[in-house]
Design a protein around this motif. Structure first.
Motif: not given
Length: 273
Positions: A80-85, A112-113, A160, A77-78
């Protein structure tokens, strides 16, 4: 875009796929805010390294740090959140054929928004303008050339404003003029986003000479070289020289003719029939 520039540190990495170890005790450092090109002969581990950096495969051991954050120690989960960047330009552009270019570019924001449709389209149009495709916003991928699809893929990757951009063979399959335009586009984009760390996997030595600030060369799952473009060209290592100068291997005599006489006779009869 966040003003923080992310370096990428790879420490004693072991990884591969299907039970086969491709990268062995691999270590490298990719400087923040630079364009790093990754080179190496086919099968040396470039694709494996890219997949590990993107989290598509998990390493058997070792560490990968983005701006000091160890992704190997993160939960799924952590990460996947970083990979959004991350921004990713895939080799073929990987556009959705049923969506227009504007819809393709806006896709990361849609996922994502919860921004209004007008803001999403405006963001897509501004990003398409960066890559010179704003006039084609309502075209579908199938209506455009391969080079234009790659530029649209780049627009989607940067919409992004990610701190890290990965490009997989951005000039492959392009004619020399279009390839040079893609190189210049990456340089122009880097000027717009000076803090962005860009990692380019390529076989194109001309592209390396044009865009690379840092070069990483792989050989048999190891880092054979890491340094500036100028240091690479000054290196005297035989492997690097053979790779850069494209010297041909010593010719090898065929052990036997590819076809024996009976096969040739059968083919001749078929061709004459």
């Amino acid at each position: 875009m966040n003003n923080e520039a992310w370096d990428i540190s790879i420490e004693q990495l072991n990884g591969g796929y299907d039970g086969r170890l491709v990268l062995r005790d691999f270590s490298a450092f990719l400087p923040a805010g630079t364009i790093t090109t990754i080179l190496g002969e086919s099968g040396c581990g470039k694709t494996t390294l890219l997949r590990l950096l993107l989290g598509l495969n998990r390493p058997q051991s070792g560490r990968i740090l983005f701006g000091g954050r160890d992704v190997c120690a993160m939960s799924e989960t952590q990460f996947r959140k970083l990979r959004r960047r991350f921004g990713v330009l895939f080799q073929d552009g990987a556009l959705v054929s049923s969506l227009t270019l504007a819809e393709n570019v806006a896709l990361p924001l849609v996922e994502h928004t919860k921004l209004p449709r007008k803001i999403l389209r405006d963001a897509a149009l501004r990003t398409l303008e960066l890559v010179g495709l704003d006039r084609f916003a309502d075209y579908y991928p199938g209506e455009l050339s391969g080079g234009m699809r790659k530029r649209a893929g780049l627009a989607r990757a940067i919409v992004t404003e990610p701190p890290v951009l990965f490009c997989d063979e951005p000039t492959s399959g392009l004619d020399p003029i279009t390839a040079a335009q893609m190189d210049q586009l990456l340089l122009d984009m880097k000027a717009c986003y000076p803090q962005m760390t860009i990692v380019v996997v390529t076989h194109d030595l001309g592209s390396v000479d044009h865009i690379a600030e840092h070069v990483l060369v792989l050989k048999s799952g190891q880092a054979a070289f890491s340094g500036t473009r100028e240091e690479l060209h000054a290196a005297e290592d035989p492997y690097l020289r053979r790779f850069l100068d494209r010297k041909y291997e010593e010719s090898r005599r065929m052990a036997a003719p590819p076809l024996d006489s009976s096969v040739r006779s059968a083919l001749a009869a078929w061709l004459d029939d």
